[in-house]
Motif scaffolding. Structure first.
Motif, PDB file in Angstrom:
ATOM      1  N   CYS A  25      65.927 -40.384 -20.996  1.00 33.22           N
ATOM      2  CA  CYS A  25      65.188 -39.899 -22.182  1.00 33.22           C
ATOM      3  C   CYS A  25      65.658 -40.606 -23.450  1.00 33.22           C
ATOM      4  O   CYS A  25      64.843 -40.998 -24.293  1.00 33.22           O
ATOM      5  CB  CYS A  25      65.354 -38.385 -22.337  1.00 33.22           C
ATOM      6  SG  CYS A  25      64.547 -37.439 -21.046  1.00 33.22           S
ATOM      7  N   SER A  26      66.987 -40.771 -23.588  1.00 38.84           N
ATOM      8  CA  SER A  26      67.513 -41.434 -24.790  1.00 38.84           C
ATOM      9  C   SER A  26      67.042 -42.875 -24.859  1.00 38.84           C
ATOM     10  O   SER A  26      66.641 -43.361 -25.924  1.00 38.84           O
ATOM     11  CB  SER A  26      69.048 -41.423 -24.810  1.00 38.84           C
ATOM     12  OG  SER A  26      69.515 -40.113 -24.712  1.00 38.84           O
ATOM     13  N   SER A  27      67.070 -43.569 -23.699  1.00 42.28           N
ATOM     14  CA  SER A  27      66.632 -44.981 -23.691  1.00 42.28           C
ATOM     15  C   SER A  27      65.167 -45.102 -24.103  1.00 42.28           C
ATOM     16  O   SER A  27      64.753 -46.127 -24.634  1.00 42.28           O
ATOM     17  CB  SER A  27      66.768 -45.606 -22.312  1.00 42.28           C
ATOM     18  OG  SER A  27      68.053 -45.439 -21.835  1.00 42.28           O
ATOM     19  N   GLN A 138      65.112 -40.958 -10.711  1.00 43.65           N
ATOM     20  CA  GLN A 138      64.709 -41.876 -11.786  1.00 43.65           C
ATOM     21  C   GLN A 138      63.194 -42.084 -11.917  1.00 43.65           C
ATOM     22  O   GLN A 138      62.666 -41.985 -13.029  1.00 43.65           O
ATOM     23  CB  GLN A 138      65.431 -43.219 -11.639  1.00 43.65           C
ATOM     24  CG  GLN A 138      66.849 -43.149 -12.175  1.00 43.65           C
ATOM     25  CD  GLN A 138      67.687 -44.356 -11.798  1.00 43.65           C
ATOM     26  OE1 GLN A 138      67.175 -45.341 -11.247  1.00 43.65           O
ATOM     27  NE2 GLN A 138      68.978 -44.285 -12.069  1.00 43.65           N
ATOM     28  N   PRO A 139      62.467 -42.359 -10.808  1.00 50.59           N
ATOM     29  CA  PRO A 139      61.016 -42.562 -10.974  1.00 50.59           C
ATOM     30  C   PRO A 139      60.316 -41.335 -11.558  1.00 50.59           C
ATOM     31  O   PRO A 139      59.439 -41.463 -12.421  1.00 50.59           O
ATOM     32  CB  PRO A 139      60.527 -42.834  -9.541  1.00 50.59           C
ATOM     33  CG  PRO A 139      61.738 -43.263  -8.785  1.00 50.59           C
ATOM     34  CD  PRO A 139      62.909 -42.577  -9.427  1.00 50.59           C
ATOM     35  N   TRP A 140      60.742 -40.141 -11.117  1.00 52.41           N
ATOM     36  CA  TRP A 140      60.145 -38.896 -11.641  1.00 52.41           C
ATOM     37  C   TRP A 140      60.457 -38.781 -13.133  1.00 52.41           C
ATOM     38  O   TRP A 140      59.583 -38.438 -13.944  1.00 52.41           O
ATOM     39  CB  TRP A 140      60.687 -37.703 -10.870  1.00 52.41           C
ATOM     40  CG  TRP A 140      60.051 -36.379 -11.220  1.00 52.41           C
ATOM     41  CD1 TRP A 140      59.023 -35.763 -10.569  1.00 52.41           C
ATOM     42  CD2 TRP A 140      60.414 -35.502 -12.302  1.00 52.41           C
ATOM     43  NE1 TRP A 140      58.728 -34.562 -11.179  1.00 52.41           N
ATOM     44  CE2 TRP A 140      59.563 -34.376 -12.245  1.00 52.41           C
ATOM     45  CE3 TRP A 140      61.375 -35.559 -13.314  1.00 52.41           C
ATOM     46  CZ2 TRP A 140      59.638 -33.324 -13.157  1.00 52.41           C
ATOM     47  CZ3 TRP A 140      61.439 -34.511 -14.241  1.00 52.41           C
ATOM     48  CH2 TRP A 140      60.579 -33.410 -14.147  1.00 52.41           C
ATOM     49  N   LEU A 141      61.713 -39.073 -13.495  1.00 49.61           N
ATOM     50  CA  LEU A 141      62.114 -38.967 -14.903  1.00 49.61           C
ATOM     51  C   LEU A 141      61.299 -39.926 -15.774  1.00 49.61           C
ATOM     52  O   LEU A 141      60.862 -39.571 -16.871  1.00 49.61           O
ATOM     53  CB  LEU A 141      63.609 -39.280 -15.053  1.00 49.61           C
ATOM     54  CG  LEU A 141      64.557 -38.147 -14.661  1.00 49.61           C
ATOM     55  CD1 LEU A 141      65.992 -38.647 -14.563  1.00 49.61           C
ATOM     56  CD2 LEU A 141      64.461 -36.994 -15.663  1.00 49.61           C
ATOM     57  N   GLU A 142      61.096 -41.139 -15.265  1.00 52.45           N
ATOM     58  CA  GLU A 142      60.327 -42.106 -16.053  1.00 52.45           C
ATOM     59  C   GLU A 142      58.888 -41.629 -16.242  1.00 52.45           C
ATOM     60  O   GLU A 142      58.323 -41.744 -17.328  1.00 52.45           O
ATOM     61  CB  GLU A 142      60.387 -43.489 -15.399  1.00 52.45           C
ATOM     62  CG  GLU A 142      61.642 -44.215 -15.867  1.00 52.45           C
ATOM     63  CD  GLU A 142      62.159 -45.265 -14.905  1.00 52.45           C
ATOM     64  OE1 GLU A 142      61.347 -45.810 -14.135  1.00 52.45           O
ATOM     65  OE2 GLU A 142      63.387 -45.522 -14.933  1.00 52.45           O
ATOM     66  N   GLN A 143      58.350 -41.040 -15.190  1.00 54.81           N
ATOM     67  CA  GLN A 143      56.983 -40.506 -15.286  1.00 54.81           C
ATOM     68  C   GLN A 143      56.928 -39.337 -16.279  1.00 54.81           C
ATOM     69  O   GLN A 143      55.998 -39.209 -17.071  1.00 54.81           O
ATOM     70  CB  GLN A 143      56.571 -40.024 -13.898  1.00 54.81           C
ATOM     71  CG  GLN A 143      55.112 -40.237 -13.596  1.00 54.81           C
ATOM     72  CD  GLN A 143      54.762 -39.669 -12.230  1.00 54.81           C
ATOM     73  OE1 GLN A 143      55.588 -39.683 -11.316  1.00 54.81           O
ATOM     74  NE2 GLN A 143      53.565 -39.155 -12.078  1.00 54.81           N
ATOM     75  N   TRP A 144      57.953 -38.499 -16.218  1.00 51.54           N
ATOM     76  CA  TRP A 144      58.008 -37.338 -17.119  1.00 51.54           C
ATOM     77  C   TRP A 144      58.058 -37.798 -18.580  1.00 51.54           C
ATOM     78  O   TRP A 144      57.334 -37.300 -19.442  1.00 51.54           O
ATOM     79  CB  TRP A 144      59.223 -36.465 -16.755  1.00 51.54           C
ATOM     80  CG  TRP A 144      59.205 -35.135 -17.401  1.00 51.54           C
ATOM     81  CD1 TRP A 144      58.362 -34.092 -17.138  1.00 51.54           C
ATOM     82  CD2 TRP A 144      60.067 -34.679 -18.447  1.00 51.54           C
ATOM     83  NE1 TRP A 144      58.657 -33.024 -17.955  1.00 51.54           N
ATOM     84  CE2 TRP A 144      59.694 -33.352 -18.758  1.00 51.54           C
ATOM     85  CE3 TRP A 144      61.126 -35.261 -19.150  1.00 51.54           C
ATOM     86  CZ2 TRP A 144      60.336 -32.602 -19.741  1.00 51.54           C
ATOM     87  CZ3 TRP A 144      61.763 -34.519 -20.131  1.00 51.54           C
ATOM     88  CH2 TRP A 144      61.377 -33.203 -20.424  1.00 51.54           C
TER      89      TRP A 144
END
Ligand SMILES: Cc1cc2nc3c(=O)[nH]c(=O)nc-3n(C[C@H](O)[C@H](O)[C@H](O)COP(=O)(O)O)c2cc1C
Length: 152
Positions: A25-27, A138-144
């Motif tokens: 999220c920070s990135s 990670q993929p889920w987080l990027e989508q979120w």
């Protein structure tokens, strides 16, 4: 956008996934508040515009002991989180059968009752399938994050 990230963990795995979420999220330029330890006052003080909960399941489909007071307080004080986008990452083990990822499910249902808006279906991370949940998330987080930034 301000993102509050909370975690409930027994052995630290869900905390590790939450820490990974902080960096993703920070990135992406989101303003992250890691609400730890989780209390309703700390959550509300963070003035969240979105919410991410990472929690494991223990016992027979219960939330971790350290996270249970937060859940109960949220349930009794019932602060409406109307239309606040949220996501849940549930850690569990499919070997537990019917109670697989039940802790995450409990949090998810409560957040829906508080009128928050689930913007991506809950991610279930199965300890029987993988020993790298922080990588698998990670993929889920990027989508979120993409979903959040598109809404902002
Ligand atoms: C005593 C015990 C009970 C558990 N009960 C469940 C359960 O009911 N359902 C489930 O999906 N996983 C269950 N698990 C699996 C954990 O949720 C899983 O291993 C998770 O990755 C642990 O994350 P943590 O280190 O953040 O607590 C249980 C694990 C232990 C040790």
């Amino acid at each position: 956008m301000q993102v509050a990230i909370l975690s409930g963990s027994v052995f630290g795995t869900a905390d590790m996934v939450a820490d990974e979420a902080v960096s993703v999220c920070s990135s992406a330029g989101l303003n992250v508040v890691r609400v730890k330890p989780a209390t309703v006052d700390a959550l509300l003080a963070s003035q969240p515009e979105s919410l991410l909960v990472c929690t494991s399941t223990t016992g027979m489909g219960e939330l971790p002991d350290s996270f249970m007071p937060f859940y109960l307080e949220l349930q009794s004080r019932f602060p409406l989180l109307t239309k606040i986008p949220f996501g849940v990452i549930a850690l569990g083990d499919s070997a537990y059968g019917d109670t697989f990822c039940q802790g995450g499910e409990l949090m998810r249902e409560l957040l829906l009752e508080l009128q928050a808006e689930e913007v991506l279906p809950m991610l279930r991370l199965d300890a029987s399938e993988s020993v790298t949940p922080e990588v698998d998330a990670q993929p889920w987080l990027e989508q979120w994050v993409n979903t959040l930034t598109q809404r902002a």
